[in-house]
Enzyme design. Sequence first.
Site, PDB file in Angstrom:
ATOM      1  N   HIS A   1      -2.689   6.365  -6.905  1.00  0.00           N
ATOM      2  CA  HIS A   1      -3.257   6.806  -5.620  1.00  0.00           C
ATOM      3  C   HIS A   1      -2.454   7.988  -5.095  1.00  0.00           C
ATOM      4  O   HIS A   1      -1.259   7.880  -4.900  1.00  0.00           O
ATOM      5  CB  HIS A   1      -3.225   5.664  -4.592  1.00  0.00           C
ATOM      6  CG  HIS A   1      -4.337   4.682  -4.781  1.00  0.00           C
ATOM      7  ND1 HIS A   1      -5.327   4.479  -3.851  1.00  0.00           N
ATOM      8  CD2 HIS A   1      -4.616   3.875  -5.824  1.00  0.00           C
ATOM      9  CE1 HIS A   1      -6.181   3.570  -4.316  1.00  0.00           C
ATOM     10  NE2 HIS A   1      -5.766   3.186  -5.507  1.00  0.00           N
TER      11      HIS A   1
ATOM     12  N   TYR B   1      -5.046   1.369   6.362  1.00  0.00           N
ATOM     13  CA  TYR B   1      -4.311   0.576   7.353  1.00  0.00           C
ATOM     14  C   TYR B   1      -4.991   0.858   8.694  1.00  0.00           C
ATOM     15  O   TYR B   1      -5.034   2.012   9.132  1.00  0.00           O
ATOM     16  CB  TYR B   1      -2.845   1.006   7.427  1.00  0.00           C
ATOM     17  CG  TYR B   1      -2.047   0.685   6.172  1.00  0.00           C
ATOM     18  CD1 TYR B   1      -2.100   1.495   5.034  1.00  0.00           C
ATOM     19  CD2 TYR B   1      -1.219  -0.439   6.119  1.00  0.00           C
ATOM     20  CE1 TYR B   1      -1.372   1.201   3.896  1.00  0.00           C
ATOM     21  CE2 TYR B   1      -0.478  -0.741   4.980  1.00  0.00           C
ATOM     22  CZ  TYR B   1      -0.562   0.076   3.877  1.00  0.00           C
ATOM     23  OH  TYR B   1       0.167  -0.211   2.747  1.00  0.00           O
TER      24      TYR B   1
ATOM     25  N   PRO C   1       4.802  -7.181   5.199  1.00  0.00           N
ATOM     26  CA  PRO C   1       4.078  -6.543   4.089  1.00  0.00           C
ATOM     27  C   PRO C   1       3.525  -5.154   4.391  1.00  0.00           C
ATOM     28  O   PRO C   1       3.114  -4.458   3.462  1.00  0.00           O
ATOM     29  CB  PRO C   1       2.942  -7.527   3.801  1.00  0.00           C
ATOM     30  CG  PRO C   1       2.772  -8.310   5.058  1.00  0.00           C
ATOM     31  CD  PRO C   1       4.113  -8.380   5.697  1.00  0.00           C
TER      32      PRO C   1
ATOM     33  N   LYS D   1       6.669  -2.834   0.672  1.00  0.00           N
ATOM     34  CA  LYS D   1       7.997  -2.501   0.139  1.00  0.00           C
ATOM     35  C   LYS D   1       8.692  -3.660  -0.578  1.00  0.00           C
ATOM     36  O   LYS D   1       9.690  -3.450  -1.271  1.00  0.00           O
ATOM     37  CB  LYS D   1       8.911  -1.997   1.277  1.00  0.00           C
ATOM     38  CG  LYS D   1       8.503  -0.655   1.820  1.00  0.00           C
ATOM     39  CD  LYS D   1       8.661   0.412   0.753  1.00  0.00           C
ATOM     40  CE  LYS D   1       7.967   1.694   1.087  1.00  0.00           C
ATOM     41  NZ  LYS D   1       7.473   2.427  -0.081  1.00  0.00           N
TER      42      LYS D   1
ATOM     43  N   TYR E   1       6.554   6.096   2.247  1.00  0.00           N
ATOM     44  CA  TYR E   1       5.520   5.290   1.591  1.00  0.00           C
ATOM     45  C   TYR E   1       5.642   5.373   0.076  1.00  0.00           C
ATOM     46  O   TYR E   1       5.502   4.362  -0.618  1.00  0.00           O
ATOM     47  CB  TYR E   1       4.121   5.742   2.062  1.00  0.00           C
ATOM     48  CG  TYR E   1       3.050   4.722   1.731  1.00  0.00           C
ATOM     49  CD1 TYR E   1       2.813   3.644   2.575  1.00  0.00           C
ATOM     50  CD2 TYR E   1       2.297   4.825   0.567  1.00  0.00           C
ATOM     51  CE1 TYR E   1       1.855   2.685   2.275  1.00  0.00           C
ATOM     52  CE2 TYR E   1       1.336   3.873   0.252  1.00  0.00           C
ATOM     53  CZ  TYR E   1       1.116   2.807   1.106  1.00  0.00           C
ATOM     54  OH  TYR E   1       0.173   1.857   0.800  1.00  0.00           O
TER      55      TYR E   1
HETATM   56  C1  PHB Z   1      -1.912  -5.685  -1.082  1.00  0.00           C
HETATM   57  O1  PHB Z   1      -2.631  -5.088  -1.882  1.00  0.00           O
HETATM   58  O2  PHB Z   1      -1.850  -6.927  -1.091  1.00  0.00           O
HETATM   59  C2  PHB Z   1      -1.136  -4.910  -0.091  1.00  0.00           C
HETATM   60  C3  PHB Z   1      -1.185  -3.530  -0.129  1.00  0.00           C
HETATM   61  C4  PHB Z   1      -0.468  -2.783   0.778  1.00  0.00           C
HETATM   62  C5  PHB Z   1       0.296  -3.420   1.730  1.00  0.00           C
HETATM   63  C6  PHB Z   1       0.362  -4.800   1.761  1.00  0.00           C
HETATM   64  C7  PHB Z   1      -0.348  -5.558   0.850  1.00  0.00           C
HETATM   65  O3  PHB Z   1       0.984  -2.689   2.634  1.00  0.00           O
END
Ligand code: PHB
Length: 390
Positions: free
Chosen positions: A72, A200, A292, A296, A384
Site C-alpha cells: 500500500h 481510519y 491498535p 504498530k 506510519y
Molecule cells: C487490521 O487489519 O486488523 C488493522 C489494520 C490497521 C490498524 C489496526 C488493525 O491500525
Amino acid sequence: MKTQVAIVGAGPSGLLLGQLLSRSGIANVIVERQSADYVLGRIRAGVLEQSTVDLLAQAGVNARLQAEGLPHDGVCLAFGGQLHHIDLFGLTGKRVVVYGQTELTRDLMEARSAAGLSTVYQAENVSVHGIDGRSPSLRYRQGGVEQVLQADFIAGCDGYHGVCRASLPAGAVTEYEKVYPFGWLGLLADVPPVHEELIYIHHQRGFALCSQRSRTRSRYYLQCALDDRVERWSDQAFFDELRLRLPEAVRHNLVSGPSLEKSIAPLRSFVAEPLRFGRLFLAGDAGHIVPPTGAKGLNLAASDVNFLWQGLVEHYQGASDAGIDHYSRRALARIWKAERFSWWLTSLMHNFPDSGSFAAQMQAAELDYLFSSTAAMTAMAENYVGLPTD
Ligand code: PHB
Ligand code: APR
C-alpha cells in the site's frame, strides 16, 4: 534438557526470534502454554512496515508474504464525511504491506517445523528460575510430567499476560500505562474491501476502521463502549453501523456478509522498563502494548526481536556483550516513539465520551491542519511507514 536460548511464547515474537537464532546457528527451544491451533485462531492487525518485511526476508519466511502481501502506497483518513488520502510513498519513499498476522504466524510455525526445531506446545505452569545467575531455567509440566529446560538466556516473548514479566522481583520494573475509555469491535468477513486503501474514520458516532486481509477478505472495526458485548451485535447491526460512519464517497461500495470472527478488544498503552533483568529479556507484548490504531504492535515486536537477535549473535560469536547490554535502551528508544504515535492517532481519531466540546474542537483543528500541511502529513506518514530501526 538444555539449550542456548529458552523462549517463552510461540506468538510472532517468539517464533521470529527462534527462526533468526536458528539460522545463526544458535540453539533454542520454544515453550508455549497453548496449542498451535489456538495461537493461530487469534486475529490481529496486519500492516507490516518495510523493516519488518526485510527482517522476515532475513529469517527466510517471506515467500508467501511476497506472493500474497498487498503493498500500500497510501492510507486514508476520513473526517467530517470527507475522505483524505495520505500519500505514504510520495511523502517518505516507503510503503507498507498488508498481510495478516495469522498468516505470518502460520509461515513462522511451518518454517520451524520444516527445520525440525523444538517447540513445546500446551506446556502447563511455566515458571522462570535463576535469571540472576549464570544458568537460568524454565520449569513446566507437559502431559503430566515435570520438565526442566536449562539455558544460557531466557527470552520472555509471552505477551502482556505472560509469566516472565510477572516473575520479576517487586520494584525491578517500572510500568507506564494508559487505558482508553472505549474498545474496538472487530469483524472479519469474506467480502471485498470497501476501498483500495485502509480508511481510519473520525465520526461523531465513534471511530471506525476499514482494513483488509486480501482482495476478497475485509477486516472492519467500530469504536464501542468498554462494557459492550459482542453478542449484542448481529452482523447486520455491525454493517448498518459501519455504513453510518463511512464517508459518502465510499458508502455505496460496502458489501456486507457473514462474519468469520467478531470480537471486542480494549485499548491500552503500556511500557515496562527496563526490558532486561540478568539473563532474562522481554520482547514484544511482554514488554509493551500499543492501542491498535496505526498497527504498530507486530512491527514493534519485530524490531525488539531484531535488536535481541543481533545482541545474542554478537555474544555467541565472542565479539562483545554490548548488544545484549544495550538491548533494553535501544529497543525502548523505538518503543516510546511508536507508543507516542499510537497514542496520538488514537487520541486524534476517537470520540472521547467525557472530554467535552473543547477537546472535540482541538481534534477538528488538528485534523484540519494535518490535511492542509505537507509537513504535518509527512510527520504522520513517516511514523506510519515506520521510524528507523537503529
Ligand atoms: C487490521 O487489519 O486488523 C488493522 C489494520 C490497521 C490498524 C489496526 C488493525 O491500525
Ligand atoms: N507460558 C507459556 N506461554 C505463554 C505464557 C506462559 N505462562 N503466557 C503467555 N504465553 C504465550 C501465549 O499463549 C502467546 O501464544 O505467549 C504468546 C505471546 O504471544 P502474543 O501475545 O501474540 O505476543 P507477541 O508474540 O509479543 O506478539 C506481538 O502480537 O499481540 C500482538 O499486537 C501484538 O501484533 C503484536 C504481536
